[in-house]
Design a protein around this motif. Structure first.
Motif, mmCIF file in Angstrom:
data_model
loop_
_atom_site.group_PDB
_atom_site.id
_atom_site.type_symbol
_atom_site.label_atom_id
_atom_site.label_comp_id
_atom_site.label_asym_id
_atom_site.label_seq_id
_atom_site.Cartn_x
_atom_site.Cartn_y
_atom_site.Cartn_z
ATOM 1 N N TRP A 53 0.838 -1.205 0.000
ATOM 2 C CA TRP A 53 0.000 0.000 0.000
ATOM 3 C C TRP A 53 0.870 1.251 0.000
ATOM 4 O O TRP A 53 0.600 2.208 -0.746
ATOM 5 N N LEU A 54 1.903 1.254 0.837
ATOM 6 C CA LEU A 54 2.776 2.419 0.951
ATOM 7 C C LEU A 54 3.409 2.769 -0.391
ATOM 8 O O LEU A 54 3.359 3.923 -0.835
ATOM 9 N N GLY A 55 3.987 1.768 -1.053
ATOM 10 C CA GLY A 55 4.631 2.033 -2.339
ATOM 11 C C GLY A 55 3.647 2.354 -3.431
ATOM 12 O O GLY A 55 3.835 3.307 -4.198
ATOM 13 N N ASP A 56 2.561 1.580 -3.498
ATOM 14 C CA ASP A 56 1.585 1.741 -4.579
ATOM 15 C C ASP A 56 0.797 3.034 -4.452
ATOM 16 O O ASP A 56 0.429 3.649 -5.464
ATOM 17 N N SER A 57 0.531 3.454 -3.237
ATOM 18 C CA SER A 57 -0.283 4.654 -3.025
ATOM 19 C C SER A 57 0.530 5.948 -3.089
ATOM 20 O O SER A 57 -0.005 7.005 -3.422
ATOM 21 N N LEU A 58 1.813 5.855 -2.766
ATOM 22 C CA LEU A 58 2.627 7.068 -2.703
ATOM 23 C C LEU A 58 3.426 7.350 -3.974
ATOM 24 O O LEU A 58 3.834 8.501 -4.197
ATOM 25 N N ASP A 59 3.652 6.330 -4.811
ATOM 26 C CA ASP A 59 4.555 6.550 -5.952
ATOM 27 C C ASP A 59 4.065 7.654 -6.896
ATOM 28 O O ASP A 59 4.747 8.658 -7.112
ATOM 29 N N GLY A 60 2.870 7.481 -7.428
ATOM 30 C CA GLY A 60 2.341 8.491 -8.333
ATOM 31 C C GLY A 60 1.995 9.785 -7.625
ATOM 32 O O GLY A 60 2.185 10.882 -8.173
ATOM 33 N N ARG A 61 1.511 9.664 -6.378
ATOM 34 C CA ARG A 61 1.153 10.878 -5.621
ATOM 35 C C ARG A 61 2.398 11.707 -5.329
ATOM 36 O O ARG A 61 2.344 12.931 -5.322
ATOM 37 N N LEU A 62 3.531 11.030 -5.083
ATOM 38 C CA LEU A 62 4.778 11.748 -4.818
ATOM 39 C C LEU A 62 5.220 12.520 -6.055
ATOM 40 O O LEU A 62 5.709 13.653 -5.949
ATOM 41 N N ALA A 63 5.032 11.921 -7.226
ATOM 42 C CA ALA A 63 5.406 12.595 -8.474
ATOM 43 C C ALA A 63 4.595 13.872 -8.662
ATOM 44 O O ALA A 63 5.129 14.921 -9.039
ATOM 45 N N TYR A 64 3.303 13.803 -8.379
ATOM 46 C CA TYR A 64 2.456 14.995 -8.503
ATOM 47 C C TYR A 64 2.774 16.010 -7.410
ATOM 48 O O TYR A 64 2.765 17.221 -7.648
ATOM 49 N N TYR A 65 3.075 15.507 -6.218
ATOM 50 C CA TYR A 65 3.409 16.404 -5.112
ATOM 51 C C TYR A 65 4.683 17.187 -5.402
ATOM 52 O O TYR A 65 4.788 18.377 -5.071
ATOM 53 N N ARG A 66 5.659 16.523 -6.015
ATOM 54 C CA ARG A 66 6.925 17.179 -6.352
ATOM 55 C C ARG A 66 6.891 17.875 -7.711
ATOM 56 O O ARG A 66 7.900 18.394 -8.174
ATOM 57 N N ASN A 67 5.721 17.885 -8.345
ATOM 58 C CA ASN A 67 5.546 18.516 -9.661
ATOM 59 C C ASN A 67 6.457 17.915 -10.735
ATOM 60 O O ASN A 67 6.991 18.618 -11.584
ATOM 61 N N ILE A 68 6.620 16.588 -10.665
ATOM 62 C CA ILE A 68 7.407 15.882 -11.692
ATOM 63 C C ILE A 68 6.601 14.702 -12.252
ATOM 64 O O ILE A 68 7.146 13.608 -12.445
ATOM 65 N N PRO A 69 5.302 14.906 -12.503
ATOM 66 C CA PRO A 69 4.501 13.773 -12.979
ATOM 67 C C PRO A 69 4.893 13.341 -14.381
ATOM 68 O O PRO A 69 5.256 14.164 -15.226
ATOM 69 N N ARG A 70 4.859 12.046 -14.609
ATOM 70 C CA ARG A 70 5.039 11.470 -15.946
ATOM 71 C C ARG A 70 3.785 10.648 -16.182
ATOM 72 O O ARG A 70 3.752 9.450 -15.936
ATOM 73 N N ARG A 71 2.746 11.335 -16.656
ATOM 74 C CA ARG A 71 1.405 10.783 -16.645
ATOM 75 C C ARG A 71 1.304 9.412 -17.306
ATOM 76 O O ARG A 71 0.837 8.448 -16.689
#
Length: 228
Positions: free
Chosen positions: A88-106
């Motif tokens: 859960w930790l890895g799956d839930s935070l991976d994409g959210r971290l990218a958006y949080y850091r403004n580095i999303p790769r949609r």
């Protein structure tokens, strides 16, 4: 004034980090609040890709728990709960971290997320296949197949509606993890119960998928009519 600022900051973080998908699961608010709390605390050296790997390793731990539970003592199944939490930790935070850091790769993230989820389900299902006995291995196969069906539905829904959702009504991956964790606990306390509980969850997943498929077909038919 400070409280209003905190509320505004929280709302801004939620909007930015969850803008790429629609969530309807029953644990949505608690899950989002937890994720928003954890995101600022993720060390800089941990990347979204590393979190994806961590999540997959969590599924590997679930697999290991089943193996150890098969060949040693079923108390090792409790190790699977830790694996589910890590997943859960890895799956839930991976994409959210990218958006949080403004580095999303949609699209890269979208593809990687689906693949890692599928690998995780295979590991969990294969682990249960090893643990299952007396011909009940078919339940493990059915669980993996039906979960794959749900993934296909989510992708087709995204294609038709242009709205990405990983939930089936009030039930999503997080709720499923809680259910699997509960099943593991009950199996340790009441050996053999996993066959009935896993069978029930598999049948329930089949029913949910059938309902979602009918809804999906209606959406497709409506879109066809609107385009004609």
């Amino acid at each position: 004034m400070g409280t209003q600022t905190q509320v505004a900051d929280y709302s801004e973080i939620v909007q930015r980090t969850f803008s790429d998908r629609k969530r309807t699961n029953i644990l949505k608010k608690a899950e989002q609040s937890t994720i928003v709390f954890l995101l600022p605390k993720v060390p800089k050296f941990i990347s979204p890709n590393l979190l994806t790997l961590i999540g997959t390793l969590g599924s590997g731990l679930v697999f290991l728990a089943f193996v150890l539970g098969t060949y040693t003592t079923n108390w090792y199944l409790l190790l699977g709960i830790i694996g589910l939490a890590i997943n859960w930790l890895g799956d839930s935070l991976d994409g959210r971290l990218a958006y949080y850091r403004n580095i999303p790769r949609r699209w890269y993230g979208f593809a990687l997320d689906i693949i890692s989820d599928w690998i995780g389900i295979i590991l969990t299902g294969f682990g249960y296949y090893i643990y299952a006995k007396n011909g009940t291995q078919i339940i493990a196969f059915a669980f993996v197949a039906f979960y794959g069906w749900s993934i296909i539905i989510s992708q087709l829904r995204y294609k038709i509606t242009n709205e990405y959702s990983i939930d089936s009504g009030f039930v999503g991956p997080t709720e499923l993890r809680f259910i699997v964790a509960l099943i593991l606990i009950l199996e340790v306390l009441f050996h053999g119960s996993i066959t009935y509980l896993a069978g029930f969850i598999t049948v329930l997943l089949f029913i949910i998928n059938t309902i979602d498929t009918l809804k999906l077909l209606k959406l497709g038919d409506l879109k066809d009519k609107n385009q004609n």
